[in-house]
Design a protein around this motif. Structure first.
Motif, PDB file in Angstrom:
ATOM      1  N   ASN A  57     -11.712   3.252   6.159  1.00 43.49           N
ATOM      2  CA  ASN A  57     -12.600   2.512   5.259  1.00 43.49           C
ATOM      3  C   ASN A  57     -13.779   3.372   4.820  1.00 43.49           C
ATOM      4  N   LYS A  58     -14.384   4.076   5.766  1.00 47.25           N
ATOM      5  CA  LYS A  58     -15.491   4.967   5.427  1.00 47.25           C
ATOM      6  C   LYS A  58     -15.024   6.066   4.497  1.00 47.25           C
ATOM      7  N   PHE A  77      -8.476  -6.171  -1.856  1.00 50.84           N
ATOM      8  CA  PHE A  77      -7.164  -5.517  -1.871  1.00 50.84           C
ATOM      9  C   PHE A  77      -6.557  -5.492  -0.475  1.00 50.84           C
ATOM     10  N   GLN A  78      -7.378  -5.214   0.517  1.00 46.16           N
ATOM     11  CA  GLN A  78      -6.875  -5.156   1.887  1.00 46.16           C
ATOM     12  C   GLN A  78      -6.381  -6.523   2.350  1.00 46.16           C
ATOM     13  N   LEU A  79      -7.070  -7.570   1.952  1.00 50.82           N
ATOM     14  CA  LEU A  79      -6.617  -8.922   2.285  1.00 50.82           C
ATOM     15  C   LEU A  79      -5.283  -9.234   1.604  1.00 50.82           C
ATOM     16  N   GLY A 261      -1.618   8.786  -5.009  1.00 51.44           N
ATOM     17  CA  GLY A 261      -2.338   9.105  -3.779  1.00 51.44           C
ATOM     18  C   GLY A 261      -3.431   8.107  -3.466  1.00 51.44           C
ATOM     19  N   PHE A 262      -4.125   7.634  -4.501  1.00 49.58           N
ATOM     20  CA  PHE A 262      -5.202   6.665  -4.287  1.00 49.58           C
ATOM     21  C   PHE A 262      -4.660   5.353  -3.736  1.00 49.58           C
ATOM     22  N   TRP A 263      -3.627   4.831  -4.370  1.00 47.71           N
ATOM     23  CA  TRP A 263      -3.076   3.544  -3.926  1.00 47.71           C
ATOM     24  C   TRP A 263      -2.375   3.655  -2.586  1.00 47.71           C
ATOM     25  N   LEU A 264      -1.830   4.845  -2.296  1.00 51.24           N
ATOM     26  CA  LEU A 264      -1.240   5.068  -0.980  1.00 51.24           C
ATOM     27  C   LEU A 264      -2.325   5.003   0.097  1.00 51.24           C
ATOM     28  N   LEU A 265      -3.468   5.649  -0.170  1.00 50.58           N
ATOM     29  CA  LEU A 265      -4.584   5.615   0.778  1.00 50.58           C
ATOM     30  C   LEU A 265      -5.088   4.188   0.974  1.00 50.58           C
ATOM     31  N   MET A 266      -5.207   3.451  -0.111  1.00 47.37           N
ATOM     32  CA  MET A 266      -5.659   2.053  -0.025  1.00 47.37           C
ATOM     33  C   MET A 266      -4.665   1.216   0.778  1.00 47.37           C
ATOM     34  N   THR A 267      -3.379   1.437   0.554  1.00 43.54           N
ATOM     35  CA  THR A 267      -2.352   0.643   1.237  1.00 43.54           C
ATOM     36  C   THR A 267      -2.274   0.974   2.720  1.00 43.54           C
ATOM     37  N   ALA A 270      -5.128  -0.673   4.406  1.00 41.91           N
ATOM     38  CA  ALA A 270      -4.858  -2.107   4.556  1.00 41.91           C
ATOM     39  C   ALA A 270      -3.858  -2.359   5.675  1.00 41.91           C
ATOM     40  N   ALA A 271      -2.858  -1.490   5.792  1.00 46.53           N
ATOM     41  CA  ALA A 271      -1.843  -1.649   6.838  1.00 46.53           C
ATOM     42  C   ALA A 271      -2.462  -1.497   8.227  1.00 46.53           C
ATOM     43  N   THR A 272      -3.417  -0.570   8.376  1.00 46.63           N
ATOM     44  CA  THR A 272      -4.084  -0.435   9.676  1.00 46.63           C
ATOM     45  C   THR A 272      -4.910  -1.683   9.983  1.00 46.63           C
TER      46      THR A 272
END
Length: 344
Positions: A57-58, A77-79, A261-267, A270-272
């Motif tokens: 997140n940081k 997005f994480q929710l 790459g951005f959406w992969l990082l966001m996903t 969220a998965a964690t």
């Protein structure tokens, strides 16, 4: 989403405010002695996944090449991703025993109306948490949010009419001293981050109390409550994202929305966040309440040290003393509450 320690005990766990605590009464009155290797694996999994939540997140909010300083949208997005994983996990649970801990997805409007007050608190807790993380260094993150214990005691007395022991209050005094000293000594001090941290602490405490009051609505099933809480949080947070102006800024200013790459990082992040639910479930099932307390405090210490190494966060002597006091006080508070429970 946190461990099945009772609500007051869960205050010493760093990431519990982002995740739903299962009911404390689900813990067996007698602890089962599981193989040490299994216990160690479960605790290690909790360590890795909970540290990943904070650091990723940081990383997204202020440190990566995809610097994305929009905490409300990140939370939303994480929710959304967490709900997708929750539904998929529940679906697999109908066919594979390994996934059967989560019941099939449900959403009843009448139940949702009763859960809604909890969700409002939940959304504010998540929003303040990510706002705090955006403005403060990870080394100071624990200190900025360390007052959740104090708010828990205050709200427990006001709402539930329950008093706290003198020993526990003494531990809180140590935490508060660490909060003051750590804030004074923080090199990259941010009033915004500090205020968001205090706000996060207050909503963490309120959330724990509201979870206790709301579990009865869903027959004390933490996973059913998670269905409603996550779904309602998505619906409530979306207007906040729009009204805050974040969505407009993202559409106008962010140049990497079309990058995989951005959406992969966001996903992954969220998965964690979803994974912490499973980690907490396993830790509660295969370890003791005391192990949970020690694990949560040790994780906070490791988190602070890793932050200093990874993000090169400068720590003054005064700031370091404050961090140590806050960590020690939180751990001591957890130990006192544990001793009080087992002596009843």
């Amino acid at each position: 989403m946190a461990s099945t320690r009772d609500v007051e005990m869960s205050r010493v766990d760093e990431d519990r405010e982002t995740f739903l605590p299962p009911p404390a009464q689900q813990r067996r009155s007698t602890e089962t002695n599981y193989p040490p290797a299994l216990v160690a694996t479960v605790v290690a999994f909790y360590f890795i996944i909970s540290l990943a939540v904070v650091f990723l997140n940081k990383f997204i909010l202020s440190s990566s090449e995809y610097k994305f300083p929009y905490p409300l949208f990140v939370t939303w997005f994480q929710l959304l991703a967490a709900l997708g994983l929750l539904v998929a996990w529940a679906y697999l649970g109908q066919y594979k025993k390994l996934f059967s801990i989560i019941p099939p997805y449900e959403f009843d409007f009448n139940i949702a109306k009763r859960v809604a007050p909890l969700t409002v608190v939940y959304v504010l807790m998540l929003a303040f948490n990510n706002l705090c993380l955006q403005y403060v260094e990870v080394t100071f993150y624990q200190v900025a949010r360390s007052l959740s214990i104090h708010f828990s005691i205050l709200f427990t007395y006001i709402i539930l009419k329950k008093k706290t022991s003198t020993a526990a209050i003494g531990a809180c005094a140590i935490v508060f001293l660490g909060f003051v000293i750590g804030s004074y000594g923080e090199i990259n001090f941010s009033w915004e981050g500090l205020l968001y941290g205090v706000g996060s602490s207050a909503f963490v405490a309120l959330y724990g109390i509201y979870v206790q009051k709301s579990l009865a609505i869903v027959d004390n099933n933490q996973w059913r409550l998670l269905h409603y809480n996550t779904t309602l949080a998505i619906l409530i947070l979306l207007p906040m994202v729009v009204l805050s102006g974040e969505l407009t800024e993202i559409m106008n200013n962010v140049q990497f929305l079309d990058e995989f790459g951005f959406w992969l990082l966001m996903t992954v992040t969220a998965a964690t966040g979803f994974g912490i639910n499973i980690a907490m479930f396993l830790q509660v099932k295969y370890t003791s309440a005391l192990t949970n307390t020690i694990s949560g405090t040790a994780k906070a210490c490791v988190q602070t040290m890793l932050a200093a190494v990874i993000f090169k966060n400068p720590i003054s002597v005064t700031n370091g003393i404050g961090i140590l006091l806050a960590l020690f006080g939180s751990g001591y508070y957890g130990y006192i509450r544990y001793k009080e429970r087992v002596s009843r």
